[in-house]
Structures are given as structure tokens and as C-alpha cells.
Design an enzyme around this catalytic site. Structure first.
Site, mmCIF file in Angstrom:
data_model
loop_
_atom_site.group_PDB
_atom_site.id
_atom_site.type_symbol
_atom_site.label_atom_id
_atom_site.label_comp_id
_atom_site.label_asym_id
_atom_site.label_seq_id
_atom_site.Cartn_x
_atom_site.Cartn_y
_atom_site.Cartn_z
ATOM 1 N N HIS A 16 3.843 3.755 12.311
ATOM 2 C CA HIS A 16 2.854 4.804 12.594
ATOM 3 C C HIS A 16 3.336 5.874 13.555
ATOM 4 O O HIS A 16 2.533 6.604 14.120
ATOM 5 C CB HIS A 16 1.522 4.229 13.129
ATOM 6 C CG HIS A 16 0.932 3.168 12.253
ATOM 7 N ND1 HIS A 16 -0.198 2.475 12.592
ATOM 8 C CD2 HIS A 16 1.315 2.696 11.043
ATOM 9 C CE1 HIS A 16 -0.481 1.598 11.628
ATOM 10 N NE2 HIS A 16 0.429 1.720 10.684
ATOM 11 N N ASP B 54 -0.220 4.388 0.954
ATOM 12 C CA ASP B 54 -0.549 5.428 1.943
ATOM 13 C C ASP B 54 0.201 5.206 3.249
ATOM 14 O O ASP B 54 0.696 4.102 3.521
ATOM 15 C CB ASP B 54 -2.066 5.445 2.226
ATOM 16 C CG ASP B 54 -2.558 4.180 2.923
ATOM 17 O OD1 ASP B 54 -2.191 3.075 2.474
ATOM 18 O OD2 ASP B 54 -3.288 4.294 3.927
ATOM 19 N N HIS C 93 0.835 -1.207 0.000
ATOM 20 C CA HIS C 93 0.000 0.000 0.000
ATOM 21 C C HIS C 93 0.866 1.252 0.000
ATOM 22 O O HIS C 93 1.938 1.276 0.606
ATOM 23 C CB HIS C 93 -1.001 -0.001 1.165
ATOM 24 C CG HIS C 93 -0.420 0.006 2.546
ATOM 25 N ND1 HIS C 93 -0.163 1.173 3.235
ATOM 26 C CD2 HIS C 93 -0.046 -0.989 3.378
ATOM 27 C CE1 HIS C 93 0.316 0.879 4.437
ATOM 28 N NE2 HIS C 93 0.404 -0.424 4.552
ATOM 29 N N ASP D 231 3.883 -6.409 3.631
ATOM 30 C CA ASP D 231 3.421 -5.399 4.587
ATOM 31 C C ASP D 231 3.601 -5.858 6.022
ATOM 32 O O ASP D 231 2.957 -5.354 6.934
ATOM 33 C CB ASP D 231 1.934 -5.081 4.293
ATOM 34 C CG ASP D 231 1.453 -3.809 4.983
ATOM 35 O OD1 ASP D 231 2.312 -2.995 5.385
ATOM 36 O OD2 ASP D 231 0.234 -3.650 5.118
ATOM 37 N N GLU E 196 -4.828 1.701 2.953
ATOM 38 C CA GLU E 196 -4.779 0.544 3.866
ATOM 39 C C GLU E 196 -4.893 0.998 5.305
ATOM 40 O O GLU E 196 -5.543 0.354 6.123
ATOM 41 C CB GLU E 196 -3.469 -0.231 3.662
ATOM 42 C CG GLU E 196 -3.421 -1.572 4.393
ATOM 43 C CD GLU E 196 -2.863 -1.519 5.805
ATOM 44 O OE1 GLU E 196 -2.935 -2.532 6.503
ATOM 45 O OE2 GLU E 196 -2.359 -0.454 6.237
HETATM 46 ZN ZN LIG Z 1 1.095 -1.360 6.333
#
Ligand SMILES: [Zn+2]
Length: 411
Positions: free
Chosen positions: A379, A80, A78, A197, A174
Site C-alpha cells: 500500500h 485492485d 484480487h 494474498d 479487496e
Molecule cells: Zn491484498
């Protein structure tokens, strides 16, 4: 290859592609097109045919170089990055041959410390990419994007490596749970796929949670407290009662491994109306269904004491355990396991206490396990990528297509 990985990852993480849960568009943010368009352009430059739709799903094909039929394998990542932390002006820092000590992040007071993040001790002597402490890195999932791009490049430069048709998919959103949302499985047209991922070296994941969200709405009756006897119904108290009837020990902070939970994420309201928001998680489908049933039973228990049913429960399934779709297709797991063995990588197949795009895609007809990318602390500002592990991930992709071709795999 390390220099190419560093160059590509540096270029991609500098492009802000943060998704936005408050937008209903797909992609949720226009800036995701910046990376999607660049990837399309770079693929075209490699003479790899691309097809992109209006929703930002960029697919590409590397044609087979063998004259017999083998399954079409897909690789997905992904584009994003998480909306949980600042993602503008990402300023990646390179650490050559990491000494295993704590690293101060830029001019901030943040420290990437192996005492807090013990997995860093496995990355001694690796080349790391980290943040300057002011933003996330976005290696989730640009590391996956980079690994797929480098694997294609490698296969193009090494035509002696035999492979069948390979499908590539770069997808939006995602991080806000909408990765598979508009994924056209028919258009992608692969027999099975892998998301690049995951996190730590060796991860090969094909078991996720079953997941649902529940909203509990309690309707009270507000009366002057002085004359409230036998008339007032306090919605806050109803909400407290509801929560107290759920098992104390079945919460995220007291469970691990295969243990499921109810997680009260938000509780707000007043005498008149209170709302409780839960997520429900369990690897086991039966237990998952029982958890949802239990919420309805608690609702009925409380409502039985009132005339106008003050408690309402609204439950929506979010995704299911992909193991149910993948485990019966054992070869999809065996292929990467054989590749890992050749590359001397110990597979870690522990169940994910969460979901991946594969959790939904597997139910949409594209069985999709998840493979490590070599990054961690997603994150947030402590995010890092090991270039050395990323190199292994590229070898895994190349190994998988080679394995599929050589085994003339019998689906
Ligand atoms: Zn991810």
C-alpha cells in the site's frame, strides 16, 4: 520461470486498477476491467474456459485430467490496488541479486532500507521488483494474480502432473473491504480455496480477527456559557468520558499476538454534537462479544445521568475469525503443510492481525486460508516483490493440486 514471472508482473503492475471506497459501484472503479479483461483474454488464449459476471468477478476452470473424483480446489487473488497511495504510472524497477544494502527509490528521497524493513535481509541474492518511489507497486495483489496464471500455464505445459478440477477467481475491491461482497460462492463451486494474498515466505494463515466498527454519537445542549450552569451538556466532554471508560492498554499501539483492542480512529464535533468512530478487533469470539457489550454498558452508564439519553452507540460486524470455519476442516490446512514440507518451506501460521477475503468467504461457505505471495510493505512506495519467493508460491499452487489428486483426498 523467473523471466516469465518478471514479464507478467511488469505488465500487470503497469495497469492502474486502484479501487475507490467512495464509489458504490462494483467494481468500484471501471479501470479494474482493464486487467480483468486482459486476464480473461489471456486465459482464453490458453484454452482455459472463463466466466465473468457484471460485477467483475472473473472465474475460470482448469478441467480435471484424472478419471476419479477429488475435491475441487480454488485459487483466488484480487486485481485492485490500494487507494492509500498513488497508483498511476507505476514504473517498476528490477534489482538482480539484491546485495542486502539500502536502495534509493528512483529520483525521490525515499530509501528502501533494511534498517527500517528488517525482513529485507532474508532476500539477499533474490531478484526484487520495487517502485521508483512515486507510486505503490501493486504487487498486492498482482503477485498473487501472476502466481495463479503461471501455475495454470505450468500445469498446461506439464500434463503428466495429475490434478482434479481447479477453479480460479480474480476479484475486485479487496482493498476497500468489498472483495467477497458480491462473490457468488455457488457459481464458483469449489470445495475449498486459497487466497494468494499473503506477504512473507512461508505464511499460511487461517486465523483472522473478528471485526466490528462502532459509531458513538453524543448529543449535547448548547447554551450561552454565561448562563450555562445546570443547562449545558457538552457533547465533546461526553465523548471524552466515553473513551476514558475504555481500557487504556487495549489499543493497537499496546497490543500484539492474540490481544484484541478498541481503536479510536476519528473523534470530531462541537458542543452540540460529537462523533467517535472505533474499530473493535479480537481473535476470540467471546472476548469480541464482550468488547461490544462493554461499549453498550458505557453508553448506559453515561446515559443514566441524563434524562434524554445523549449517547448513542451503533455497532456493525465487519468479518469474523475464519479459524472457526477452517480449523474443523483440518485437511485444508494439512494439504498446504505437506506441500510446504516437500518444498522445504517452514510454515508460519501466526494469526493475522487483520482480515482477508477468506475471513468472509469462509463464512459464506467457501473455507479459504491465505498463502504467501513473496511481497511486502503493501500500500505504499516501499512495496516490493521477491521474484524468487513468487516462484516458490507457484510451486506451492502446483503442489497443492497434485497433493489433492494423489491423496484422493477424503474431504
Ligand atoms: Zn491484498
Amino acid at each position: 520461470m523467473k523471466a516469465q514471472l518478471i514479464d507478467r508482473l511488469t505488465r500487470y503492475v503497469k495497469i492502474d486498477t486502484q479501487s475507490d471506497p467512495t464509489s458504490s459501484a462494483t467494481p468500484s472503479t471501471n479501470k479494474q476491467w482493464d486487467l480483468l479483461n486482459l486476464l480473461a483474454q489471456e486465459l482464453e488464449q490458453m484454452d482455459v474456459a472463463t466466466d465473468i459476471d457484471d460485477n467483475g468477478y472473473l472465474f475460470a476452470t482448469l478441467e480435471s485430467n484424472i478419471d476419479y473424483d477429488v475435491p475441487t480446489v480454488g485459487f483466488l487473488a484480487h486485481v485492485d490496488t490500494s487507494p492509500d497511495f498513488n497508483a498511476t504510472n507505476v514504473n517498476p524497477q528490477l534489482i538482480e541479486s539484491y546485495d542486502g544494502e539500502a536502495i534509493k527509490l528512483g529520483d525521490t528521497s525515499r530509501v528502501l532500507d533494511p534498517a527500517v524493513f528488517p525482513e529485507l535481509s532474508n532476500l539477499k541474492d533474490h531478484t526484487l521488483m520495487i517502485t521508483d518511489g512515486t507510486s505503490l507497486l501493486g504487487a498486492d495483489d498482482k503477485a498473487g494474480v501472476v502466481e495463479i496464471m503461471e501455475a495454470i500455464q505450468y500445469l498446461l505445459e506439464h500434463p503428466e502432473i495429475k490434478h482434479g478440477k481447479i477453479r480460479i477467481g480474480f476479484t475486485p475491491d479487496e482493498e476497500i473491504g468489498r472483495g467477497p461482497h458480491k462473490f457468488d460462492v455457488k457459481r464458483f463451486n469449489a470445495d475449498f480455496a486459497y487466497t494468494m494474498d499473503g506477504s512473507h515466505f512461508g505464511e499460511l494463515q487461517y486465523e483472522s480477527f473478528n471485526a466490528a466498527e462502532a459509531t458513538i454519537t453524543c448529543h449535547g445542549v448548547n447554551v450561552h456559557p454565561g448562563s450555562a450552569k445546570n443547562a449545558m451538556v457538552n457533547a465533546i466532554k461526553l465523548g471524552e468520558q466515553f473513551d476514558s471508560l475504555l481500557p487504556d492498554a487495549e489499543v493497537p499501539e499496546r497490543t500484539d499476538g492474540y490481544e484484541g483492542f478498541y481503536h479510536l480512529m476519528n473523534f470530531s464535533g462541537n458542543v452540540e454534537k460529537a462523533t467517535l468512530q472505533y474499530i473493535i478487533r479480537d481473535h476470540d469470539k467471546k472476548q469480541f462479544d464482550l468488547r461490544k457489550k462493554r461499549m453498550l454498558e458505557i453508553r448506559d452508564d453515561i446515559n443514566a445521568h441524563f434524562e434524554n439519553y445523549p449517547v448513542k452507540v451503533d455497532i456493525h460486524d465487519q468479518y469474523y475469525n475464519m479459524a472457526e470455519k477452517i480449523v474443523p476442516l483440518q485437511h485444508i490446512i494439512d494439504i498446504p503443510k505437506r506441500v510446504f514440507a516437500k518444498l522445504d518451506i517452514t510454515p508460519n501460521t501466526e494469526p493475522i492481525r487483520g482480515g482477508t477475503d477468506g475471513s468472509q468467504l469462509s463464512y459464506m461457505g467457501l473455507p479459504t486460508p491465505n498463502i504467501f505471495t513473496g511481497c511486502g510493505n503493501f500500500h505504499g512506495p516501499y512495496e516490493y516483490a521477491s521474484i524468487d519467493v513468487m516462484e516458490k508460491a507457484v510451486q506451492v499452487i502446483v503442489g497443492i493440486v497434485e497433493e489433492v489428486a494423489n491423496n484422493n483426498n477424503d474431504n
